[in-house]
Design a protein around this motif. Sequence first.
Motif, short mmCIF file in Angstrom:
data_model
loop_
_atom_site.label_atom_id
_atom_site.label_comp_id
_atom_site.label_asym_id
_atom_site.label_seq_id
_atom_site.Cartn_x
_atom_site.Cartn_y
_atom_site.Cartn_z
N HIS A 47 -9.30 -10.69 10.06
CA HIS A 47 -10.32 -10.54 9.03
C HIS A 47 -9.73 -10.80 7.66
N PRO A 48 -10.45 -11.60 6.82
CA PRO A 48 -9.86 -12.03 5.54
C PRO A 48 -10.01 -11.05 4.39
N ALA A 49 -10.56 -9.88 4.62
CA ALA A 49 -10.82 -8.97 3.50
C ALA A 49 -10.26 -7.58 3.79
N TRP A 50 -9.69 -6.97 2.76
CA TRP A 50 -9.20 -5.59 2.84
C TRP A 50 -9.72 -4.82 1.64
N VAL A 51 -9.91 -3.53 1.81
CA VAL A 51 -10.30 -2.66 0.70
C VAL A 51 -9.20 -1.64 0.50
N THR A 52 -8.72 -1.50 -0.74
CA THR A 52 -7.72 -0.50 -1.07
C THR A 52 -8.34 0.52 -2.01
N THR A 53 -8.01 1.78 -1.83
CA THR A 53 -8.54 2.82 -2.69
C THR A 53 -7.39 3.57 -3.35
N GLY A 54 -7.62 3.99 -4.57
CA GLY A 54 -6.59 4.66 -5.35
C GLY A 54 -5.90 3.68 -6.27
N VAL A 55 -5.54 4.15 -7.47
CA VAL A 55 -4.92 3.28 -8.47
C VAL A 55 -3.61 2.70 -7.94
N ALA A 56 -2.81 3.51 -7.26
CA ALA A 56 -1.51 3.06 -6.77
C ALA A 56 -1.67 1.92 -5.78
N ALA A 57 -2.59 2.08 -4.82
CA ALA A 57 -2.79 1.05 -3.80
C ALA A 57 -3.31 -0.24 -4.40
N ALA A 58 -4.28 -0.12 -5.32
CA ALA A 58 -4.85 -1.31 -5.95
C ALA A 58 -3.80 -2.04 -6.79
N SER A 59 -2.97 -1.29 -7.49
CA SER A 59 -1.95 -1.92 -8.34
C SER A 59 -0.88 -2.61 -7.49
N VAL A 60 -0.56 -2.03 -6.32
CA VAL A 60 0.40 -2.65 -5.41
C VAL A 60 -0.12 -4.00 -4.93
N LYS A 61 -1.41 -4.06 -4.57
CA LYS A 61 -2.01 -5.32 -4.12
C LYS A 61 -2.01 -6.36 -5.24
N ALA A 62 -2.30 -5.92 -6.45
CA ALA A 62 -2.28 -6.84 -7.58
C ALA A 62 -0.88 -7.39 -7.79
N ARG A 63 0.12 -6.52 -7.70
CA ARG A 63 1.50 -6.95 -7.90
C ARG A 63 1.94 -7.91 -6.80
N GLU A 64 1.49 -7.67 -5.57
CA GLU A 64 1.81 -8.59 -4.48
C GLU A 64 1.23 -9.97 -4.75
N LEU A 65 0.01 -10.00 -5.26
CA LEU A 65 -0.62 -11.28 -5.59
C LEU A 65 0.19 -12.00 -6.66
N PHE A 66 0.63 -11.27 -7.68
CA PHE A 66 1.43 -11.87 -8.75
C PHE A 66 2.77 -12.40 -8.19
N GLU A 67 3.42 -11.58 -7.36
CA GLU A 67 4.74 -11.94 -6.84
C GLU A 67 4.69 -13.18 -5.95
N GLN A 68 3.62 -13.31 -5.17
CA GLN A 68 3.52 -14.40 -4.21
C GLN A 68 3.04 -15.71 -4.83
N ALA A 69 2.49 -15.63 -6.03
CA ALA A 69 1.93 -16.83 -6.65
C ALA A 69 3.00 -17.87 -6.96
N GLN A 70 2.72 -19.10 -6.59
CA GLN A 70 3.62 -20.22 -6.88
C GLN A 70 2.95 -21.26 -7.78
N GLU A 71 1.64 -21.18 -7.92
CA GLU A 71 0.91 -22.17 -8.70
C GLU A 71 0.12 -21.55 -9.85
N ARG A 72 -0.61 -20.46 -9.56
CA ARG A 72 -1.46 -19.91 -10.61
C ARG A 72 -1.67 -18.42 -10.44
N ILE A 73 -1.92 -17.77 -11.57
CA ILE A 73 -2.39 -16.39 -11.62
C ILE A 73 -3.46 -16.36 -12.70
N TRP A 74 -4.70 -16.27 -12.29
CA TRP A 74 -5.81 -16.24 -13.23
C TRP A 74 -6.40 -14.84 -13.23
N ILE A 75 -6.46 -14.21 -14.39
CA ILE A 75 -6.87 -12.81 -14.49
C ILE A 75 -8.08 -12.67 -15.41
#
Length: 245
Positions: A113-141
């Motif tokens: 399944h292509p979608a996940w839901v995270t709850t709590g500031v810590a969990a959401a911020s971890v997912k955001a940081r993972e997106l930033f870390e894995q980016a090789q082309e773009r980060i649009w915010i």
Amino acid sequence: MVDSYDLDESLQTIMEWGKYEAAAYRVLVRYGPLEASEVVVRADIPQGRVYDILNNLHSQDAVVKQGVQPTNWDAQNPRKLIEPNQRRFEDMAVEAIEALEPAYDLNLESESHPAWVTTGVAAASVKARELFEQAQERIWILERTFWLSSRDKDLLQSKAEEGIDVRIVGWSGRQALQNVAEEIPSAKFREADKVDTSFYVGDEGTVLINLNQGDTGMLFHDAGTAKIFTEHFASIYESANKVHA
């Protein structure tokens, strides 16, 4: 008990006010009718801005004037003022669910399944940081509240220095936007008059939607969903104003 800073942040988000409008309204609720000079002191508003701020609140029926020479300013009932906007945010949440649910249902039968839901500031911020870390082309915010930590800002600066396309659009009503621009000088910053939500677009169909000021995140790894948000971001970015660090 909510402290003054957090309360002002909430008022800015709910009422779409700047920080001075939020502070002025808060002190008028707390202390009752005040002259403009007293609002300056208690709300820490520049002397030259106070009448513009109070008149702006008055035009929105958030405060009332009492008397002349001197004029006192008093806050309207908070519940009656805020509740209509609370319902507007609830309506926005319903609209978002209705828009996203069909895409979710289409993928229910897939093996992964292509979608996940995270709850709590810590969990959401971890997912955001993972997106930033894995980016090789773009980060649009697209960001309304700027709850990003110092670690996130350092990471974004590092990515921008590496040549990754880091673009950030914030709501012009947030004073914090200029501060973030100064902390990530290598990113491309713009400000928009209206930002109703927050989301981050990464590589290969990755999108994180940030809800409730970072409390809840919806992460998608789906090309179709990413295309919708990519096009939406590009449209906002094109019409937004540049912010210079």
